[in-house]
Write a protein that holds these residues in place. Structure first.
Motif, PDB file in Angstrom:
ATOM      1  N   LYS A  85       0.804  -1.225   0.000  1.00  0.00           N
ATOM      2  CA  LYS A  85       0.000   0.000   0.000  1.00  0.00           C
ATOM      3  C   LYS A  85       0.836   1.273   0.000  1.00  0.00           C
ATOM      4  CE  LYS A  85      -3.540  -2.300   2.851  1.00  0.00           C
ATOM      5  NZ  LYS A  85      -2.758  -3.513   3.194  1.00  0.00           N
ATOM      6  N   GLY A  86       2.147   1.153   0.051  1.00  0.00           N
ATOM      7  CA  GLY A  86       3.003   2.320   0.122  1.00  0.00           C
ATOM      8  C   GLY A  86       4.426   1.892   0.419  1.00  0.00           C
ATOM      9  N   TYR A  87       5.223   2.793   0.997  1.00  0.00           N
ATOM     10  CA  TYR A  87       6.645   2.523   1.196  1.00  0.00           C
ATOM     11  C   TYR A  87       7.104   2.947   2.597  1.00  0.00           C
ATOM     12  CZ  TYR A  87       6.630   2.031  -3.869  1.00  0.00           C
ATOM     13  OH  TYR A  87       6.344   1.633  -5.158  1.00  0.00           O
ATOM     14  N   VAL A  88       8.043   2.166   3.131  1.00  0.00           N
ATOM     15  CA  VAL A  88       8.733   2.494   4.371  1.00  0.00           C
ATOM     16  C   VAL A  88      10.213   2.610   4.063  1.00  0.00           C
ATOM     17  CG1 VAL A  88       9.448   1.637   6.645  1.00  0.00           C
ATOM     18  CG2 VAL A  88       7.050   1.438   5.928  1.00  0.00           C
ATOM     19  N   THR A  89      10.819   3.728   4.426  1.00  0.00           N
ATOM     20  CA  THR A  89      12.253   3.924   4.228  1.00  0.00           C
ATOM     21  C   THR A  89      12.926   4.125   5.585  1.00  0.00           C
ATOM     22  OG1 THR A  89      12.201   6.347   4.047  1.00  0.00           O
ATOM     23  CG2 THR A  89      11.747   5.083   2.041  1.00  0.00           C
ATOM     24  N   ASN A 105      13.357  -3.686  13.191  1.00  0.00           N
ATOM     25  CA  ASN A 105      12.242  -2.781  13.467  1.00  0.00           C
ATOM     26  C   ASN A 105      11.565  -2.322  12.179  1.00  0.00           C
ATOM     27  OD1 ASN A 105      11.929  -1.820  16.497  1.00  0.00           O
ATOM     28  ND2 ASN A 105      14.106  -2.142  16.172  1.00  0.00           N
ATOM     29  N   ALA A 106      12.369  -2.022  11.149  1.00  0.00           N
ATOM     30  CA  ALA A 106      11.803  -1.558   9.884  1.00  0.00           C
ATOM     31  C   ALA A 106      10.977  -2.656   9.222  1.00  0.00           C
ATOM     32  CB  ALA A 106      12.924  -1.095   8.954  1.00  0.00           C
ATOM     33  N   VAL A 107      11.457  -3.892   9.250  1.00  0.00           N
ATOM     34  CA  VAL A 107      10.706  -5.014   8.675  1.00  0.00           C
ATOM     35  C   VAL A 107       9.378  -5.180   9.415  1.00  0.00           C
ATOM     36  CG1 VAL A 107      10.673  -7.516   8.355  1.00  0.00           C
ATOM     37  CG2 VAL A 107      12.728  -6.212   7.788  1.00  0.00           C
ATOM     38  N   THR A 108       9.411  -5.096  10.733  1.00  0.00           N
ATOM     39  CA  THR A 108       8.198  -5.234  11.538  1.00  0.00           C
ATOM     40  C   THR A 108       7.172  -4.162  11.173  1.00  0.00           C
ATOM     41  OG1 THR A 108       9.416  -6.210  13.388  1.00  0.00           O
ATOM     42  CG2 THR A 108       7.279  -5.224  13.889  1.00  0.00           C
ATOM     43  N   VAL A 109       7.631  -2.921  11.048  1.00  0.00           N
ATOM     44  CA  VAL A 109       6.733  -1.816  10.705  1.00  0.00           C
ATOM     45  C   VAL A 109       6.152  -2.011   9.303  1.00  0.00           C
ATOM     46  CG1 VAL A 109       6.602   0.661  10.229  1.00  0.00           C
ATOM     47  CG2 VAL A 109       7.820  -0.165  12.252  1.00  0.00           C
ATOM     48  N   ALA A 110       7.017  -2.317   8.318  1.00  0.00           N
ATOM     49  CA  ALA A 110       6.554  -2.459   6.941  1.00  0.00           C
ATOM     50  C   ALA A 110       5.559  -3.607   6.805  1.00  0.00           C
ATOM     51  CB  ALA A 110       7.747  -2.678   6.012  1.00  0.00           C
ATOM     52  N   ARG A 111       5.812  -4.714   7.478  1.00  0.00           N
ATOM     53  CA  ARG A 111       4.894  -5.856   7.397  1.00  0.00           C
ATOM     54  C   ARG A 111       3.542  -5.499   8.005  1.00  0.00           C
ATOM     55  NH1 ARG A 111       4.614 -11.492   6.892  1.00  0.00           N
ATOM     56  NH2 ARG A 111       3.222 -12.491   8.399  1.00  0.00           N
ATOM     57  N   PHE A 112       3.550  -4.835   9.150  1.00  0.00           N
ATOM     58  CA  PHE A 112       2.290  -4.471   9.794  1.00  0.00           C
ATOM     59  C   PHE A 112       1.484  -3.502   8.926  1.00  0.00           C
ATOM     60  CE2 PHE A 112      -0.307  -1.717  12.473  1.00  0.00           C
ATOM     61  CZ  PHE A 112      -1.051  -2.662  13.180  1.00  0.00           C
ATOM     62  N   LEU A 113       2.169  -2.548   8.294  1.00  0.00           N
ATOM     63  CA  LEU A 113       1.485  -1.542   7.486  1.00  0.00           C
ATOM     64  C   LEU A 113       1.097  -2.066   6.107  1.00  0.00           C
ATOM     65  CD1 LEU A 113       3.725   1.584   8.228  1.00  0.00           C
ATOM     66  CD2 LEU A 113       1.503   1.028   9.255  1.00  0.00           C
ATOM     67  N   GLY A 114       1.645  -3.222   5.714  1.00  0.00           N
ATOM     68  CA  GLY A 114       1.413  -3.711   4.365  1.00  0.00           C
ATOM     69  C   GLY A 114       2.155  -2.882   3.340  1.00  0.00           C
ATOM     70  N   ALA A 115       3.354  -2.417   3.693  1.00  0.00           N
ATOM     71  CA  ALA A 115       4.122  -1.512   2.841  1.00  0.00           C
ATOM     72  C   ALA A 115       5.316  -2.226   2.234  1.00  0.00           C
ATOM     73  CB  ALA A 115       4.605  -0.311   3.657  1.00  0.00           C
ATOM     74  N   TYR A 178       1.640  -0.251  19.255  1.00  0.00           N
ATOM     75  CA  TYR A 178       2.337   1.032  19.161  1.00  0.00           C
ATOM     76  C   TYR A 178       2.343   1.523  17.711  1.00  0.00           C
ATOM     77  CZ  TYR A 178       5.813   4.682  19.844  1.00  0.00           C
ATOM     78  OH  TYR A 178       6.457   5.900  19.883  1.00  0.00           O
ATOM     79  N   ILE A 179       2.655   0.620  16.776  1.00  0.00           N
ATOM     80  CA  ILE A 179       2.689   1.001  15.359  1.00  0.00           C
ATOM     81  C   ILE A 179       1.308   1.455  14.898  1.00  0.00           C
ATOM     82  CG2 ILE A 179       3.140   0.166  13.029  1.00  0.00           C
ATOM     83  CD1 ILE A 179       5.086  -1.882  14.327  1.00  0.00           C
ATOM     84  N   SER A 180       0.278   0.733  15.341  1.00  0.00           N
ATOM     85  CA  SER A 180      -1.087   1.080  14.962  1.00  0.00           C
ATOM     86  C   SER A 180      -1.466   2.478  15.448  1.00  0.00           C
ATOM     87  CB  SER A 180      -2.065   0.044  15.529  1.00  0.00           C
ATOM     88  OG  SER A 180      -3.394   0.374  15.226  1.00  0.00           O
ATOM     89  N   ALA A 181      -1.014   2.821  16.640  1.00  0.00           N
ATOM     90  CA  ALA A 181      -1.391   4.114  17.227  1.00  0.00           C
ATOM     91  C   ALA A 181      -0.536   5.266  16.732  1.00  0.00           C
ATOM     92  CB  ALA A 181      -1.305   4.020  18.752  1.00  0.00           C
ATOM     93  N   HIS A 182       0.752   5.032  16.481  1.00  0.00           N
ATOM     94  CA  HIS A 182       1.671   6.136  16.238  1.00  0.00           C
ATOM     95  C   HIS A 182       2.211   6.233  14.814  1.00  0.00           C
ATOM     96  CE1 HIS A 182       1.891   7.074  20.543  1.00  0.00           C
ATOM     97  NE2 HIS A 182       1.893   5.762  20.742  1.00  0.00           N
ATOM     98  N   VAL A 183       2.113   5.168  14.038  1.00  0.00           N
ATOM     99  CA  VAL A 183       2.665   5.181  12.680  1.00  0.00           C
ATOM    100  C   VAL A 183       1.575   5.026  11.624  1.00  0.00           C
ATOM    101  CG1 VAL A 183       4.380   4.180  11.127  1.00  0.00           C
ATOM    102  CG2 VAL A 183       4.773   4.132  13.598  1.00  0.00           C
ATOM    103  N   PRO A 185      -1.668   5.855  11.335  1.00  0.00           N
ATOM    104  CA  PRO A 185      -2.491   6.991  10.882  1.00  0.00           C
ATOM    105  C   PRO A 185      -1.776   7.875   9.864  1.00  0.00           C
ATOM    106  CG  PRO A 185      -2.696   6.696  13.249  1.00  0.00           C
ATOM    107  CD  PRO A 185      -1.586   5.792  12.811  1.00  0.00           C
ATOM    108  N   LEU A 186      -0.501   8.166  10.109  1.00  0.00           N
ATOM    109  CA  LEU A 186       0.259   8.984   9.162  1.00  0.00           C
ATOM    110  C   LEU A 186       0.468   8.243   7.844  1.00  0.00           C
ATOM    111  CD1 LEU A 186       1.906  11.525   8.544  1.00  0.00           C
ATOM    112  CD2 LEU A 186       3.886  10.397   9.611  1.00  0.00           C
ATOM    113  N   PHE A 187       0.756   6.952   7.927  1.00  0.00           N
ATOM    114  CA  PHE A 187       0.985   6.174   6.707  1.00  0.00           C
ATOM    115  C   PHE A 187      -0.270   6.119   5.838  1.00  0.00           C
ATOM    116  CE2 PHE A 187       0.948   2.092   4.416  1.00  0.00           C
ATOM    117  CZ  PHE A 187       2.107   2.228   3.676  1.00  0.00           C
ATOM    118  N   ARG A 188      -1.434   6.009   6.441  1.00  0.00           N
ATOM    119  CA  ARG A 188      -2.676   5.968   5.663  1.00  0.00           C
ATOM    120  C   ARG A 188      -2.882   7.262   4.882  1.00  0.00           C
ATOM    121  NH1 ARG A 188      -4.729   2.920  10.219  1.00  0.00           N
ATOM    122  NH2 ARG A 188      -5.399   4.860  11.248  1.00  0.00           N
ATOM    123  N   ARG A 189      -2.378   8.372   5.404  1.00  0.00           N
ATOM    124  CA  ARG A 189      -2.533   9.659   4.717  1.00  0.00           C
ATOM    125  C   ARG A 189      -1.476   9.853   3.633  1.00  0.00           C
ATOM    126  NH1 ARG A 189      -2.995  11.535  10.061  1.00  0.00           N
ATOM    127  NH2 ARG A 189      -0.974  12.606   9.889  1.00  0.00           N
TER     128      ARG A 189
END
Length: 388
Positions: A85-89, A105-115, A178-183, A185-189
């Motif tokens: 759905k997008g990108y994590v750098t 940490n980056a892999v965990t965030v990207a997998r959760f966000l579907g990025a 934590y990712i759901s609450a703090h990362v 919302p911004l990623f969806r925008r």
């Protein structure tokens, strides 16, 4: 004293790969710079005290045989099948211990966000200095290990790179909540975020984090060229001209760090060369013991150590690849040198973390424990549980 931590592991399942050691330090590694050398007959490891069980002739050191490798407590996560759905750098900074945690940490965030995860650049100490991921790490191995876990891109597409991404700072060990609450919302925008990992605000790790364990243990490895150079250093250290019976102690010791002896230094395990020499001597290592120092080049401040241990070497003495030497010593590739140090310290017979770098020391200790190389002087705090 070199401690066989397998006694602890058999009763405690495992203390596995490193994580944020500073989050776990709840006591002094050394009660004082002098008392430490009087108290090397026992070592405090977490809440478990391991008593001195040295036996036999200690004139050349209390060497122990390598134990059995531990089995992974984790399995590969279920395949990720949704379209990204997008990108994590992100960027890699500071050194190999930090790098592996930053990647996990980056892999965990990207997998959760579907990025899609964009391969990071490796930043140097100087402003604007950077290297490609593949200059230090095995890019092919990383991509293969991440297959089905998270989609990976070599770089951002032009349309996504048109404007700077918003930066989100997360603590090491950030949970899905934590990712759901703090990362999220911004990623969806924006569909694009750049993350920065804050190690001073690490969160406690509970249970087995399969994604992080897979990333650290199966995905991140040195590039083939750097691994050959590091393996060559280990082979040289074990050669008859360098060591007795092919054994050596690796010491993470850098004289450019000021070990002042204050409370912070005591907690970090920061030792001067003379203190390191005294600790090794009290632990039973004799003059014939070979030492590998992570100090890049020989400096005058190391002479007090070499007077007691004449067979003391740095990477400058041992690297046979002129290309690797040029990249480390001429081009200022400190991150290359630290990556090589990590490999050598993991492969050594005994490891002494004396530079006060708890991330590097813990990274090495965790890998050693997993590989059955459990002789570590005198602390080995590791946070992530990956092996049993």
């Amino acid at each position: 004293m070199a401690v066989d931590l397998r006694q602890v592991l058999s009763a405690f399942l495992t203390l596995s790969l490193f994580g944020m050691l500073s989050n776990m330090v709840k006591h002094d590694y050394f009660d004082s710079s002098e008392e430490a050398f009087e108290a090397v007959s026992s070592v405090q490891i977490g809440v478990i005290r391991v008593e001195d069980q040295r036996t036999g002739d200690l004139r050349d050191g209390p060497w122990k045989e390598i134990g059995h490798e531990l089995k992974p407590c984790w399995t590969k996560p279920a395949p990720f099948v949704e379209e990204p759905k997008g990108y994590v750098t992100f960027s890699l900074t500071t050194g190999p211990g930090h790098h592996e945690l930053q990647i996990a940490n980056a892999v965990t965030v990207a997998r959760f966000l579907g990025a899609t995860l964009v391969l990071p650049e490796i930043r140097g100490n100087e402003l604007g200095e950077s290297r490609r991921f593949g200059d230090v790490y095995d890019e092919g191995r990383f991509l293969e290990a991440m297959e089905g876990v998270v989609r990976v891109a070599a770089e951002l597409p032009a349309e996504a790179a048109a404007q700077p991404p918003p930066v989100v700072r997360i603590p090491d060990g950030a949970s899905e909540a934590y990712i759901s609450a703090h990362v999220a919302p911004l990623f969806r925008r924006t569909r694009l975020v750049r993350i920065a990992v804050l190690f001073e605000k690490s969160l406690p790790i509970k249970g087995v984090d399969a994604v992080a364990c897979l990333t650290i243990h199966a995905a991140v490895a040195l590039s083939a060229e750097l691994r050959r150079a590091a393996a060559g250093v280990v082979d040289e250290l074990r050669s008859p001209g360098r060591s007795v019976e092919g054994r050596f102690v690796a010491v993470d010791l850098r004289v450019n760090q000021d070990c002042s002896g204050d409370e912070l230094d005591k907690k970090r395990g920061c030792l001067t060369p003379s203190q390191a020499a005294a600790l090794l001597t009290r632990a039973g290592f004799g003059r014939s013991t070979s030492l590998y120092l992570t100090q890049a080049k020989w400096q005058q401040g190391l002479e007090s150590l070499k007077e007691i241990f004449p067979r003391t070497y740095t990477k400058e003495d041992l690297i046979d690849s002129e290309e690797i030497k040029r990249r480390i010593f001429v081009e200022g590739g400190e991150e290359l040198g630290r990556a090589l140090d990590s490999y050598v310290c993991t492969q050594s017979d005994v490891f002494l973390p004396a530079a006060g770098d708890v991330i590097f020391g813990g990274a090495v200790a965790g890998k050693r424990i997993a590989a059955g190389r459990t002789q570590v002087l005198p602390y080995a705090h590791v946070a992530r549980r990956c092996h049993c």
